[in-house]
Design a protein around this motif. Structure first.
Motif, PDB file in Angstrom:
ATOM      1  N   TYR A 206       0.696  -1.172  -0.010  1.00  0.00           N
ATOM      2  CA  TYR A 206      -0.126  -0.034  -0.123  1.00  0.00           C
ATOM      3  C   TYR A 206       0.783   1.211   0.076  1.00  0.00           C
ATOM      4  CZ  TYR A 206      -3.583  -3.256   1.604  1.00  0.00           C
ATOM      5  OH  TYR A 206      -4.571  -4.334   1.571  1.00  0.00           O
ATOM      6  N   ALA A 207       2.073   1.277   0.709  1.00  0.00           N
ATOM      7  CA  ALA A 207       2.913   2.473   0.685  1.00  0.00           C
ATOM      8  C   ALA A 207       3.452   2.765  -0.658  1.00  0.00           C
ATOM      9  CB  ALA A 207       4.287   2.106   1.510  1.00  0.00           C
ATOM     10  N   GLN A 208       3.514   1.789  -1.643  1.00  0.00           N
ATOM     11  CA  GLN A 208       3.871   2.336  -3.123  1.00  0.00           C
ATOM     12  C   GLN A 208       2.961   3.122  -3.623  1.00  0.00           C
ATOM     13  OE1 GLN A 208       6.862   0.908  -3.957  1.00  0.00           O
ATOM     14  NE2 GLN A 208       7.000   0.162  -1.863  1.00  0.00           N
ATOM     15  N   THR A 209       1.539   3.166  -2.968  1.00  0.00           N
ATOM     16  CA  THR A 209       0.558   4.161  -3.728  1.00  0.00           C
ATOM     17  C   THR A 209       0.612   5.502  -3.070  1.00  0.00           C
ATOM     18  OG1 THR A 209      -1.336   3.541  -2.142  1.00  0.00           O
ATOM     19  CG2 THR A 209      -0.807   2.123  -4.102  1.00  0.00           C
ATOM     20  N   LYS A 210       1.426   5.700  -1.959  1.00  0.00           N
ATOM     21  CA  LYS A 210       1.537   6.757  -1.255  1.00  0.00           C
ATOM     22  C   LYS A 210       0.299   6.988  -0.165  1.00  0.00           C
ATOM     23  CE  LYS A 210       4.609   9.131  -4.394  1.00  0.00           C
ATOM     24  NZ  LYS A 210       5.108  10.325  -5.107  1.00  0.00           N
ATOM     25  N   GLU A 211      -0.422   6.029   0.058  1.00  0.00           N
ATOM     26  CA  GLU A 211      -1.557   5.983   0.753  1.00  0.00           C
ATOM     27  C   GLU A 211      -1.240   5.189   2.305  1.00  0.00           C
ATOM     28  OE1 GLU A 211      -4.373   7.370   0.431  1.00  0.00           O
ATOM     29  OE2 GLU A 211      -4.350   7.715  -1.677  1.00  0.00           O
ATOM     30  N   GLY A 212      -1.686   6.011   3.414  1.00  0.00           N
ATOM     31  CA  GLY A 212      -1.241   5.443   4.594  1.00  0.00           C
ATOM     32  C   GLY A 212      -2.369   4.448   5.113  1.00  0.00           C
ATOM     33  N   VAL A 213      -2.301   3.795   6.010  1.00  0.00           N
ATOM     34  CA  VAL A 213      -3.312   2.891   6.667  1.00  0.00           C
ATOM     35  C   VAL A 213      -3.706   3.316   8.198  1.00  0.00           C
ATOM     36  CG1 VAL A 213      -3.425   0.196   7.608  1.00  0.00           C
ATOM     37  CG2 VAL A 213      -2.197   0.981   5.629  1.00  0.00           C
ATOM     38  N   SER A 214      -4.861   3.439   8.204  1.00  0.00           N
ATOM     39  CA  SER A 214      -5.399   4.087   9.401  1.00  0.00           C
ATOM     40  C   SER A 214      -5.580   3.427  10.926  1.00  0.00           C
ATOM     41  CB  SER A 214      -6.866   4.701   9.275  1.00  0.00           C
ATOM     42  OG  SER A 214      -7.682   4.213   8.798  1.00  0.00           O
ATOM     43  N   THR A 215      -5.559   3.704  11.693  1.00  0.00           N
ATOM     44  CA  THR A 215      -5.854   2.883  12.838  1.00  0.00           C
ATOM     45  C   THR A 215      -7.266   2.685  12.861  1.00  0.00           C
ATOM     46  OG1 THR A 215      -4.256   4.305  14.247  1.00  0.00           O
ATOM     47  CG2 THR A 215      -5.938   3.124  15.490  1.00  0.00           C
ATOM     48  N   TYR A 216      -7.616   1.434  13.265  1.00  0.00           N
ATOM     49  CA  TYR A 216      -8.687   0.447  13.071  1.00  0.00           C
ATOM     50  C   TYR A 216      -9.664   0.941  11.469  1.00  0.00           C
ATOM     51  CZ  TYR A 216      -7.997   0.520  18.024  1.00  0.00           C
ATOM     52  OH  TYR A 216      -7.082   0.471  19.298  1.00  0.00           O
ATOM     53  N   GLY A 217      -8.931   1.525  10.748  1.00  0.00           N
ATOM     54  CA  GLY A 217      -9.515   1.776   9.543  1.00  0.00           C
ATOM     55  C   GLY A 217     -10.564   2.837   9.535  1.00  0.00           C
ATOM     56  N   ALA A 218     -10.522   3.750  10.725  1.00  0.00           N
ATOM     57  CA  ALA A 218     -11.627   4.717  11.075  1.00  0.00           C
ATOM     58  C   ALA A 218     -11.243   6.244  10.817  1.00  0.00           C
ATOM     59  CB  ALA A 218     -11.907   4.393  12.821  1.00  0.00           C
ATOM     60  N   SER A 219     -10.902   6.834  11.803  1.00  0.00           N
ATOM     61  CA  SER A 219     -10.719   8.294  11.567  1.00  0.00           C
ATOM     62  C   SER A 219      -9.790   8.636  10.738  1.00  0.00           C
ATOM     63  CB  SER A 219     -10.384   8.923  13.082  1.00  0.00           C
ATOM     64  OG  SER A 219      -9.215   8.412  13.514  1.00  0.00           O
ATOM     65  N   GLY A 220      -8.753   7.663  10.344  1.00  0.00           N
ATOM     66  CA  GLY A 220      -7.841   8.086   9.051  1.00  0.00           C
ATOM     67  C   GLY A 220      -8.171   7.725   7.943  1.00  0.00           C
ATOM     68  N   GLY A 221      -9.483   7.177   7.691  1.00  0.00           N
ATOM     69  CA  GLY A 221      -9.788   6.763   6.455  1.00  0.00           C
ATOM     70  C   GLY A 221     -10.088   8.057   5.514  1.00  0.00           C
ATOM     71  N   THR A 222     -10.194   7.792   4.182  1.00  0.00           N
ATOM     72  CA  THR A 222     -10.388   8.869   3.382  1.00  0.00           C
ATOM     73  C   THR A 222     -11.520   8.924   2.595  1.00  0.00           C
ATOM     74  OG1 THR A 222      -9.036   7.762   1.708  1.00  0.00           O
ATOM     75  CG2 THR A 222      -7.710   9.190   3.247  1.00  0.00           C
ATOM     76  N   ILE A 223     -12.317   7.555   2.381  1.00  0.00           N
ATOM     77  CA  ILE A 223     -13.538   7.654   1.461  1.00  0.00           C
ATOM     78  C   ILE A 223     -14.443   6.820   2.247  1.00  0.00           C
ATOM     79  CG2 ILE A 223     -12.138   7.693  -0.487  1.00  0.00           C
ATOM     80  CD1 ILE A 223     -12.527   4.757  -0.698  1.00  0.00           C
ATOM     81  N   SER A 224     -15.698   6.960   1.971  1.00  0.00           N
ATOM     82  CA  SER A 224     -16.913   6.430   2.370  1.00  0.00           C
ATOM     83  C   SER A 224     -16.978   4.925   2.001  1.00  0.00           C
ATOM     84  CB  SER A 224     -18.055   7.141   2.079  1.00  0.00           C
ATOM     85  OG  SER A 224     -19.393   6.394   2.298  1.00  0.00           O
ATOM     86  N   VAL A 225     -17.352   4.238   2.740  1.00  0.00           N
ATOM     87  CA  VAL A 225     -17.612   2.497   2.448  1.00  0.00           C
ATOM     88  C   VAL A 225     -18.386   2.481   1.463  1.00  0.00           C
ATOM     89  CG1 VAL A 225     -19.346   2.046   4.006  1.00  0.00           C
ATOM     90  CG2 VAL A 225     -17.416   0.259   3.541  1.00  0.00           C
ATOM     91  N   GLY A 226     -19.437   3.428   1.345  1.00  0.00           N
ATOM     92  CA  GLY A 226     -20.444   3.263   0.375  1.00  0.00           C
ATOM     93  C   GLY A 226     -21.588   2.468   0.528  1.00  0.00           C
ATOM     94  N   ALA A 227     -22.585   2.306  -0.441  1.00  0.00           N
ATOM     95  CA  ALA A 227     -23.874   1.522  -0.215  1.00  0.00           C
ATOM     96  C   ALA A 227     -23.547   0.093  -0.474  1.00  0.00           C
ATOM     97  CB  ALA A 227     -25.161   2.104  -0.953  1.00  0.00           C
ATOM     98  N   GLY A 228     -24.209  -0.999   0.254  1.00  0.00           N
ATOM     99  CA  GLY A 228     -24.074  -2.236  -0.146  1.00  0.00           C
ATOM    100  C   GLY A 228     -25.307  -2.824   0.126  1.00  0.00           C
ATOM    101  N   THR A 229     -25.412  -4.290   0.151  1.00  0.00           N
ATOM    102  CA  THR A 229     -26.290  -5.202   0.335  1.00  0.00           C
ATOM    103  C   THR A 229     -26.286  -5.776   1.896  1.00  0.00           C
ATOM    104  OG1 THR A 229     -26.234  -5.812  -2.049  1.00  0.00           O
ATOM    105  CG2 THR A 229     -27.333  -7.231  -0.697  1.00  0.00           C
ATOM    106  N   LYS A 230     -27.470  -6.075   2.252  1.00  0.00           N
ATOM    107  CA  LYS A 230     -27.776  -6.494   3.458  1.00  0.00           C
ATOM    108  C   LYS A 230     -26.951  -7.822   3.743  1.00  0.00           C
ATOM    109  CE  LYS A 230     -30.888  -7.515   6.991  1.00  0.00           C
ATOM    110  NZ  LYS A 230     -32.433  -7.637   7.664  1.00  0.00           N
ATOM    111  N   GLY A 231     -26.105  -8.214   4.587  1.00  0.00           N
ATOM    112  CA  GLY A 231     -25.480  -9.317   4.826  1.00  0.00           C
ATOM    113  C   GLY A 231     -24.150  -9.455   4.190  1.00  0.00           C
TER     114      GLY A 231
END
Length: 245
Positions: free
Chosen positions: A83-108
């Motif tokens: 992932y570092a090759q893309t110059k993107e970081g990895v956030s703690t718990y994938g939470a506050s450091g995230g950069t994009i919305s998970v988006g709509a999905g399907t139940k289950g």
């Protein structure tokens, strides 16, 4: 990378018999270094109970747990380098450091995003309760719901996956996960397959239990003592829906 408890070589078995409890104690210490939020008492209690249920020696089970933790750590390091090759970081718990919305999905369905704690890069998973609501277990609040627009994930490595089962089972699994709202968080990934479905749980245990109870599915790629977020992501009964971008 398969890590089944029941598949150990004869040579390893002989080594355990020769080194005995000292070797087992060494594994306990190594496990606690990799998984410091589980107590020694909790670890040994789970291992002893599993030993009684399966007939496997405690030494072999401890080696399995240590191997899982070590390999999951190595996989996390390798993915972080990629992932570092893309110059993107990895956030703690994938939470506050995230950069994009998970988006709509399907139940289950569930999403996976890279994430890390202070001691282990293990990823994170959460389930779609409906198209715009996520149910997940996080350290700050335990099992909670959050809007898909508010649930931010990392821009590299995040995916939505579906489970190969009936829509009825997917709906029941999501409903069961939702019924766990308010349960406290458990930092114990090392032996979370061996603990009760109800009570404290982490993100991967929530989804694993939901489908174990509703569909008799084992969403764990290796079937070891612990089920980690990447184990759920890579389970054979899952299918990629989309890469989250």
């Amino acid at each position: 990378m398969k890590k089944h408890i029941l598949t150990f070589s004869f040579t390893a078995a002989m080594l355990f018999s020769q080194t005995g409890n000292t070797y087992a104690t060494s594994y306990v210490d190594d496990i606690l270094k990799l998984q410091p939020d589980i107590s020694k008492q909790e670890l040994l209690q789970d291992v002893r109970a599993f030993s009684v249920d399966t007939g496997q020696s405690e030494q072999i089970i401890l080696e399995q747990i240590y191997t899982e933790l070590k390999e999951d750590k190595a996989q996390g390091i390798a993915e972080k380098v990629a992932y570092a090759q893309t110059k993107e970081g990895v956030s703690t718990y994938g939470a506050s450091g995230g950069t994009i919305s998970v988006g709509a999905g399907t139940k289950g369905n569930f999403y996976y995003t890279p994430s890390q704690t202070a001691y282990l890069d293990h990823g994170h998973v959460g389930m779609y309760y409906n198209s715009t609501t996520i149910v997940e277990a996080v350290p700050s609040t335990g099992v909670r719901t959050i809007s898909t627009t508010q649930r931010l994930v990392d821009s590299v490595g995040a995916v939505e996956k579906s489970v190969k089962t009936t829509s009825t089972n997917r709906n029941k699994a999501a409903d069961w996960a939702y019924s766990q709202l308010g349960q406290s968080y458990s930092y114990n990934f090392a032996t979370n397959r061996l603990t009760a479905h109800t009570g404290d749980k982490n993100c991967s245990k929530l989804i694993w239990s939901a489908y174990q109870l509703n569909g008799n599915l084992d969403l764990d790629v290796d079937g070891g003592a612990g089920v980690y977020p990447r184990d759920v992501r890579d389970a054979s009964d899952t299918t990629l829906v989309r890469t989250i971008k």
